[in-house]
Write a protein that holds these residues in place. Structure first.
Motif, PDB file in Angstrom:
ATOM      1  N   GLU A 149      93.152 -53.882  68.072  1.00 46.33           N
ATOM      2  CA  GLU A 149      93.503 -53.975  69.660  1.00 46.33           C
ATOM      3  C   GLU A 149      94.148 -55.375  69.939  1.00 46.33           C
ATOM      4  O   GLU A 149      94.893 -55.402  70.658  1.00 46.33           O
ATOM      5  CB  GLU A 149      92.021 -53.742  70.302  1.00 46.33           C
ATOM      6  CG  GLU A 149      92.315 -53.465  71.713  1.00 46.33           C
ATOM      7  CD  GLU A 149      91.468 -52.681  72.414  1.00 46.33           C
ATOM      8  OE1 GLU A 149      90.116 -52.543  71.837  1.00 46.33           O
ATOM      9  OE2 GLU A 149      91.530 -51.862  73.389  1.00 46.33           O
TER      10      GLU A 149
ATOM     11  N   LEU B  27      97.692 -55.143  67.315  1.00 47.94           N
ATOM     12  CA  LEU B  27      98.596 -54.442  67.759  1.00 47.94           C
ATOM     13  C   LEU B  27      99.028 -54.584  69.185  1.00 47.94           C
ATOM     14  O   LEU B  27     100.154 -53.679  69.756  1.00 47.94           O
ATOM     15  CB  LEU B  27      98.123 -52.938  67.553  1.00 47.94           C
ATOM     16  CG  LEU B  27      97.973 -52.494  66.033  1.00 47.94           C
ATOM     17  CD1 LEU B  27      97.695 -51.073  65.845  1.00 47.94           C
ATOM     18  CD2 LEU B  27      99.375 -52.544  65.239  1.00 47.94           C
TER      19      LEU B  27
ATOM     20  N   ARG C 207     103.819 -51.275  63.485  1.00 48.73           N
ATOM     21  CA  ARG C 207     102.876 -50.654  62.578  1.00 48.73           C
ATOM     22  C   ARG C 207     103.203 -50.553  61.177  1.00 48.73           C
ATOM     23  O   ARG C 207     102.546 -51.202  60.184  1.00 48.73           O
ATOM     24  CB  ARG C 207     102.404 -49.347  63.023  1.00 48.73           C
ATOM     25  CG  ARG C 207     101.453 -49.363  64.273  1.00 48.73           C
ATOM     26  CD  ARG C 207     100.671 -47.939  64.415  1.00 48.73           C
ATOM     27  NE  ARG C 207     100.057 -48.071  65.646  1.00 48.73           N
ATOM     28  CZ  ARG C 207      99.160 -47.100  65.920  1.00 48.73           C
ATOM     29  NH1 ARG C 207      98.830 -46.255  64.883  1.00 48.73           N
ATOM     30  NH2 ARG C 207      98.347 -47.073  66.825  1.00 48.73           N
TER      31      ARG C 207
ATOM     32  N   ARG D  68     101.154 -43.258  63.043  1.00 47.37           N
ATOM     33  CA  ARG D  68     100.646 -42.140  63.791  1.00 47.37           C
ATOM     34  C   ARG D  68      98.977 -42.402  64.278  1.00 47.37           C
ATOM     35  O   ARG D  68      98.515 -41.484  65.234  1.00 47.37           O
ATOM     36  CB  ARG D  68     101.041 -40.825  63.648  1.00 47.37           C
ATOM     37  CG  ARG D  68     102.313 -40.502  63.178  1.00 47.37           C
ATOM     38  CD  ARG D  68     102.493 -39.329  62.192  1.00 47.37           C
ATOM     39  NE  ARG D  68     102.219 -38.074  62.608  1.00 47.37           N
ATOM     40  CZ  ARG D  68     102.631 -37.152  63.541  1.00 47.37           C
ATOM     41  NH1 ARG D  68     103.880 -37.451  64.026  1.00 47.37           N
ATOM     42  NH2 ARG D  68     102.271 -36.290  64.225  1.00 47.37           N
TER      43      ARG D  68
ATOM     44  N   ASP E  38      95.175 -43.232  65.083  1.00 46.97           N
ATOM     45  CA  ASP E  38      94.404 -43.720  66.425  1.00 46.97           C
ATOM     46  C   ASP E  38      93.597 -45.049  65.735  1.00 46.97           C
ATOM     47  O   ASP E  38      92.764 -44.610  65.024  1.00 46.97           O
ATOM     48  CB  ASP E  38      93.897 -43.034  67.104  1.00 46.97           C
ATOM     49  CG  ASP E  38      94.596 -41.766  67.723  1.00 46.97           C
ATOM     50  OD1 ASP E  38      95.656 -42.134  68.149  1.00 46.97           O
ATOM     51  OD2 ASP E  38      93.708 -40.764  68.124  1.00 46.97           O
TER      52      ASP E  38
ATOM     53  N   VAL F  64      91.968 -47.556  67.335  1.00 44.72           N
ATOM     54  CA  VAL F  64      91.035 -48.038  67.794  1.00 44.72           C
ATOM     55  C   VAL F  64      89.868 -46.954  67.901  1.00 44.72           C
ATOM     56  O   VAL F  64      90.401 -45.640  68.254  1.00 44.72           O
ATOM     57  CB  VAL F  64      91.397 -48.457  69.222  1.00 44.72           C
ATOM     58  CG1 VAL F  64      92.212 -49.816  69.154  1.00 44.72           C
ATOM     59  CG2 VAL F  64      92.150 -47.428  69.969  1.00 44.72           C
TER      60      VAL F  64
ATOM     61  N   LYS G  30      96.162 -36.652  75.851  1.00 47.43           N
ATOM     62  CA  LYS G  30      95.587 -37.273  74.613  1.00 47.43           C
ATOM     63  C   LYS G  30      94.276 -36.604  74.431  1.00 47.43           C
ATOM     64  O   LYS G  30      93.535 -36.672  75.404  1.00 47.43           O
ATOM     65  CB  LYS G  30      95.478 -38.775  74.549  1.00 47.43           C
ATOM     66  CG  LYS G  30      94.698 -39.201  73.390  1.00 47.43           C
ATOM     67  CD  LYS G  30      95.369 -39.139  72.232  1.00 47.43           C
ATOM     68  CE  LYS G  30      94.613 -39.546  70.958  1.00 47.43           C
ATOM     69  NZ  LYS G  30      95.143 -39.413  69.736  1.00 47.43           N
TER      70      LYS G  30
ATOM     71  N   TYR H 192      90.707 -35.636  72.007  1.00 49.96           N
ATOM     72  CA  TYR H 192      89.814 -36.163  70.868  1.00 49.96           C
ATOM     73  C   TYR H 192      89.297 -35.017  70.258  1.00 49.96           C
ATOM     74  O   TYR H 192      88.230 -34.716  70.813  1.00 49.96           O
ATOM     75  CB  TYR H 192      88.738 -37.462  71.170  1.00 49.96           C
ATOM     76  CG  TYR H 192      89.617 -38.461  72.199  1.00 49.96           C
ATOM     77  CD1 TYR H 192      90.093 -39.408  71.216  1.00 49.96           C
ATOM     78  CD2 TYR H 192      89.569 -38.712  73.458  1.00 49.96           C
ATOM     79  CE1 TYR H 192      90.703 -40.726  71.901  1.00 49.96           C
ATOM     80  CE2 TYR H 192      90.285 -39.803  73.962  1.00 49.96           C
ATOM     81  CZ  TYR H 192      90.530 -40.694  73.280  1.00 49.96           C
ATOM     82  OH  TYR H 192      91.159 -41.951  73.920  1.00 49.96           O
TER      83      TYR H 192
ATOM     84  N   ARG I 241      95.272 -47.419  76.403  1.00 48.26           N
ATOM     85  CA  ARG I 241      95.506 -47.513  74.950  1.00 48.26           C
ATOM     86  C   ARG I 241      96.604 -46.761  74.568  1.00 48.26           C
ATOM     87  O   ARG I 241      97.417 -47.264  73.760  1.00 48.26           O
ATOM     88  CB  ARG I 241      94.114 -47.003  74.288  1.00 48.26           C
ATOM     89  CG  ARG I 241      93.162 -48.171  74.550  1.00 48.26           C
ATOM     90  CD  ARG I 241      91.802 -47.569  73.884  1.00 48.26           C
ATOM     91  NE  ARG I 241      90.978 -48.787  73.877  1.00 48.26           N
ATOM     92  CZ  ARG I 241      89.717 -48.644  73.224  1.00 48.26           C
ATOM     93  NH1 ARG I 241      89.354 -47.450  72.875  1.00 48.26           N
ATOM     94  NH2 ARG I 241      88.924 -49.471  73.140  1.00 48.26           N
TER      95      ARG I 241
ATOM     96  N   MET J  99      99.731 -49.168  75.248  1.00 48.44           N
ATOM     97  CA  MET J  99      99.685 -50.411  74.414  1.00 48.44           C
ATOM     98  C   MET J  99      99.966 -49.812  72.689  1.00 48.44           C
ATOM     99  O   MET J  99     100.179 -50.711  71.806  1.00 48.44           O
ATOM    100  CB  MET J  99      98.445 -51.180  74.422  1.00 48.44           C
ATOM    101  CG  MET J  99      98.233 -51.674  75.748  1.00 48.44           C
ATOM    102  SD  MET J  99      99.736 -52.816  76.094  1.00 48.44           S
ATOM    103  CE  MET J  99      99.760 -54.049  74.744  1.00 48.44           C
ATOM    104  N   GLY J 100     100.145 -48.350  72.604  1.00 46.76           N
ATOM    105  CA  GLY J 100     100.415 -48.191  71.398  1.00 46.76           C
ATOM    106  C   GLY J 100      99.116 -48.083  70.336  1.00 46.76           C
ATOM    107  O   GLY J 100      99.579 -47.916  69.188  1.00 46.76           O
ATOM    108  N   LEU J 101      98.020 -48.147  71.009  1.00 49.10           N
ATOM    109  CA  LEU J 101      96.686 -47.985  69.980  1.00 49.10           C
ATOM    110  C   LEU J 101      96.410 -46.760  69.717  1.00 49.10           C
ATOM    111  O   LEU J 101      95.748 -46.382  68.938  1.00 49.10           O
ATOM    112  CB  LEU J 101      95.784 -49.025  70.786  1.00 49.10           C
ATOM    113  CG  LEU J 101      96.052 -50.573  71.096  1.00 49.10           C
ATOM    114  CD1 LEU J 101      95.155 -51.033  71.921  1.00 49.10           C
ATOM    115  CD2 LEU J 101      95.912 -51.264  69.700  1.00 49.10           C
ATOM    116  N   LEU J 102      96.646 -45.841  70.796  1.00 47.44           N
ATOM    117  CA  LEU J 102      96.528 -44.257  70.319  1.00 47.44           C
ATOM    118  C   LEU J 102      97.844 -43.753  70.505  1.00 47.44           C
ATOM    119  O   LEU J 102      98.602 -44.133  71.164  1.00 47.44           O
ATOM    120  CB  LEU J 102      95.567 -43.916  71.704  1.00 47.44           C
ATOM    121  CG  LEU J 102      94.132 -44.480  71.745  1.00 47.44           C
ATOM    122  CD1 LEU J 102      93.550 -43.704  72.981  1.00 47.44           C
ATOM    123  CD2 LEU J 102      93.195 -44.066  70.448  1.00 47.44           C
ATOM    124  N   THR J 103      97.861 -42.711  69.768  1.00 47.95           N
ATOM    125  CA  THR J 103      99.168 -41.907  69.680  1.00 47.95           C
ATOM    126  C   THR J 103      98.866 -40.628  70.607  1.00 47.95           C
ATOM    127  O   THR J 103      97.935 -39.915  70.536  1.00 47.95           O
ATOM    128  CB  THR J 103      99.584 -41.522  68.338  1.00 47.95           C
ATOM    129  OG1 THR J 103      99.438 -42.526  67.442  1.00 47.95           O
ATOM    130  CG2 THR J 103     100.783 -40.777  68.156  1.00 47.95           C
TER     131      THR J 103
ATOM    132  N   PRO K 210      92.000 -56.049  77.049  1.00 46.90           N
ATOM    133  CA  PRO K 210      91.261 -54.659  76.778  1.00 46.90           C
ATOM    134  C   PRO K 210      89.762 -54.988  77.504  1.00 46.90           C
ATOM    135  O   PRO K 210      89.265 -56.254  77.865  1.00 46.90           O
ATOM    136  CB  PRO K 210      90.859 -54.661  75.218  1.00 46.90           C
ATOM    137  CG  PRO K 210      91.262 -56.075  74.862  1.00 46.90           C
ATOM    138  CD  PRO K 210      92.033 -56.522  75.744  1.00 46.90           C
TER     139      PRO K 210
END
Lengths: 431, 322
Positions: free
Chosen positions: A108, A111, A117, A426, A428, A430, B10, B12, B46, B49-53, B81
């Motif tokens: 976190e 990135l 990446r 691609r 995730d 976090v 998004k 899960y 997130r 911020m590019g932490l999750l796609t 965060p």
């Protein structure tokens, strides 16, 4: 230098530094046993050759015969430290490089900084390789130091690298003078022929196995008779049935088998005469086993004379030395390549799997499975193909993979890396 | 637009984090982003911020597209965060140095070495000033810091480069009231300087105090995004009626029957409610009830928020949507 790269390298400073130094000390400590063990090598060889010990050594993929030379001792004794422990450590750290940041949540932070990446993945990979290079240099350096320390207490042995085609040709050309100097005996001839027969069994083992011929059954039937081939031929001719059954030759009748033995006996006698003939001996047999004749010259103390005869082409110091740095570096390089392969697979594994929490444990477990698979592959010729399923099979010290196989391996790893980068871009990262 | 989110989805597995979420934040705006836990605030942030796609949808920040210029987005954004997780054995100072160095390298590759050197000097000074104002000891290892001090470290790291966009995810958790005040001052200063701020929170009083626009997130989607004043100008009013003691039950029944009241609370002879009907209907209700006393006030943000969430059936979906 890129700050992130330095930061990633810094993560390994303590752990890999400590592992490298401990391994280096273990190597120097292990090598200190060499003088004592080499003194009692003949006694130990008798013990090691018992069936049970042979099986134990086979399981751990150890070549006891090689332990008589200093390099052989290093290879046999220190492979465990350098290759297995190194692979476990670097397999673990390879997986940790990717997985730990997700487990600890630090992606976190990293990135959120302006770094892609892909670049982060490549920097992590480069840092892992830097740590591995440090390990290779420290461990390799300690190996060279150990060889230098104990080299003076080691017997000079034939250095295969120094045996050039030109030198072989020169020796053969001077056979008329060299053979009488060697003063060949009947014992020499028997040792030579036994070596050839055993080599034949070893190289044709897979073919014999495939043909359904039980090599071990044949060897146990022949037993000590191998020491006197003439007597063995006579024994086989007097009572051919048990041998005929042991060989299990298809489309060959007992009479044809007996004829074959008679023919082999005749060849053996012809070979015997040629072996002692100064005009034929080296031209006929030197190429079959140069090591046999050169070791014989060393044992008879005529290397200097031969050197003189060939106007300095044969240098005793070059041909016979306690160890060869080039040989050591080649073996060390192969060991490090095995560690590299395991580190790489640990790194790729952690990138490709979704359940990164388990990646480090999986990588370590995987290394042990690979090690076991490689040892299984060496148990029998028919299981030899299993080595290609193992990371320990490609850079075997005695029979490393060919250039073609290595190229296929590299291409496979490149393809896997590209897939892993794509996955890393691609994923995730976090929770 | 400073931040533009277009139909972001998004998931899960089968759980929906956000679905078709769209949000526009203007340049220099102090944008509140409110919703209960699990509504999709952190998932949205997130993704930004590019932490999750994201599974689908796109976004851009300061015109930088997520698919092409994620590094530029990160260079322009300060991110705090909700839970700060840094390298436990390293001090805040090491983190600051690393963040500055990486941002400096990014600037050097675009604007040259001179600009990078100037940035480095300025960022170091900013980090020192921020640490001092927040009373943060930057030499202690991160793992040895209290939760509140960890949050302070996060604030310094998010603001040291004085980004044109700040994205803050529940930023005040763990901060004591005094530090909160300092933090709010810092935010106001940044806002005055023209920084766009996306402020995610479920503490509505903070959002009401700081933000000039609020987006309400419900079930992974933005259901309203308007200026706070605009929300208040809507018909929604908070009404307090003081009834005669012997008529409380009858009054309550009349309120219920009106069909225009929500969040009805009865305390002895006092009835409180949110009224979202026409003023004439309220007058008619007052005439029928004939209260001893009454007050009609502008609603708080909490009232507005609860108005959007008053449907209990919908509430049950929050945090576990499928």
């Amino acid at each position: 230098m890129n700050r992130l790269y330095r930061f990633e390298c810094g993560k390994y400073a303590k752990s890999i530094g400590l592992v490298s130094i401990i391994t280096a000390l273990m190597i120097i400590f292990s090598m200190s046993f060499y003088p004592a063990i080499s003194d009692y090598m003949s006694t130990l060889t008798t013990f090691f050759e018992t069936g049970a010990m042979q099986q134990v050594f086979k399981i751990f993929n150890l070549n006891v015969g090689a332990m008589t030379s200093l390099i052989g001792f290093y290879t046999t004794y220190c492979t465990m430290w350098v290759t297995l422990i190194g692979s476990v450590i670097f397999g673990f750290y390879g997986a940790k490089a990717i997985a730990a940041e997700q487990i600890e949540g630090t992606y976190e932070f990293v990135l959120s900084l302006p770094v892609s990446r892909r670049k982060l993945w490549l920097i992590k990979w480069s840092a892992l390789m830097t740590a591995l290079s440090f390990y290779a240099v420290v461990v390799g350096g300690s190996g060279l130091i150990a060889l230098a320390i104990y080299g003076s207490e080691s017997n000079a042995v034939l250095q295969q690298d120094a045996l050039t085609p030109a030198l072989k040709a020169s020796i053969i050309a001077e056979q008329a003078a060299i053979v009488p100097m060697m003063a060949l005996t009947e014992d020499d001839f028997q040792t030579f022929t036994q070596g050839l027969i055993m080599a034949q069994f070893n190289t044709s083992g897979a073919e014999l196995d495939e043909a359904g011929i039980d090599v071990n059954r044949i060897l146990s039937l022949i037993g000590d008779d191998l020491e006197d081939p003439l007597m063995l031929f006579d024994k086989m001719l007097a009572n051919p049935e048990p041998y005929f059954e042991a060989f299990q030759l298809e489309n060959v009748s007992l009479d044809e088998f007996v004829e074959g033995i008679q023919s082999e006996k005749a060849s053996y006698l012809t070979m015997h005469d040629a072996f002692f003939d100064p005009m034929q001996s080296l031209s006929s047999f030197f190429e079959m086993s140069p090591a046999f004749f050169l070791n014989l010259m060393q044992a008879r103390g005529i290397v200097e004379d031969v050197d003189h005869l060939l106007s300095g082409d044969v240098s005793a110091a070059k041909l016979f030395a306690p160890y060869s740095v080039k040989d050591f570096l080649k073996r060390h390089g192969l060991m490090i390549l095995t560690v590299w392969l395991n580190a790489t697979l640990g790194f790729l594994l952690a990138t490709l799997v979704k359940w990164r929490d388990s990646a480090m444990h999986l990588a370590v477990g995987g290394v042990f499975v690979m090690y076991f698979l490689n040892n299984v592959s060496q148990m029998m010729p028919s299981t030899n193909w299993i080595r290609w399923l193992s990371t320990f099979g490609y850079f075997d010290l005695e029979k490393p993979a060919s250039g073609g196989v290595s190229a296929v391996l590299c291409m496979g790893l490149i393809a896997l890396s590209m897939l892993a980068i794509r996955q890393f871009e691609r994923a995730d990262l976090v929770r | 637009m400073s931040i533009e989110v277009r139909e972001l989805t998004k998931k899960y597995g089968e759980i929906i984090g956000v679905e078709q979420l769209s949000l526009n934040v203007g340049i220099g705006q102090f944008q509140g982003f409110i919703g209960p836990n699990g509504a999709g605030k952190s998932t949205t942030i997130r993704c930004l911020m590019g932490l999750l796609t994201p599974d689908s949808g796109t976004f851009s920040i300061l015109g930088f597209d997520d698919k092409k210029a994620m590094a530029s987005i990160k260079a322009s954004v300060g991110y705090l965060p909700s839970e700060i997780r840094l390298y436990r054995k390293l001090s805040t100072q090491v983190h600051i140095a690393l963040a500055i160095a990486i941002r400096r390298d990014a600037i050097a590759s675009v604007q040259g070495k001179a600009a990078a050197a100037a940035f480095e000097k300025h960022a170091e000074q900013t980090a020192k000033t921020l640490s001092k104002r927040l009373s943060l000891d930057v030499q202690r290892p991160f793992g040895a810091l209290s939760f509140g001090n960890q949050k302070k470290a996060g604030i310094v790291l998010s603001m040291l480069h004085e980004p044109p966009v700040l994205i803050l995810d529940e930023p005040t958790g763990g901060l004591d009231p005094l530090v909160q005040e300092t933090f709010f001052e810092l935010l106001k200063e940044r806002h005055t300087a023209g920084t766009t701020i996306l402020y995610s929170s479920h503490i509505l009083s903070e959002v009401e105090r700081l933000c000039d626009k609020v987006a309400i997130v419900k079930s992974g989607n933005v259901i309203a995004n308007e200026a706070i004043e605009h929300f208040r100008q809507k018909r929604l009013k908070r009404v307090m009626l003081k009834c005669h003691e012997d008529r409380v039950a009858a009054c309550a029944a009349m309120v219920e029957q009106s069909g225009e009241a929500s969040r009805v609370q009865i305390d002895r002879n006092v009835i409180q409610m949110d009224w979202h009907g026409l003023p004439s209907k309220l007058t008619a209700l007052m005439t029928s009830i004939n209260p001893k006393d009454f007050t009609v006030t502008e609603p708080s943000l909490e009232s507005i928020f609860m108005h959007y969430y008053h449907d209990s059936a919908d509430d049950a979906e929050i945090g576990g949507r499928k």
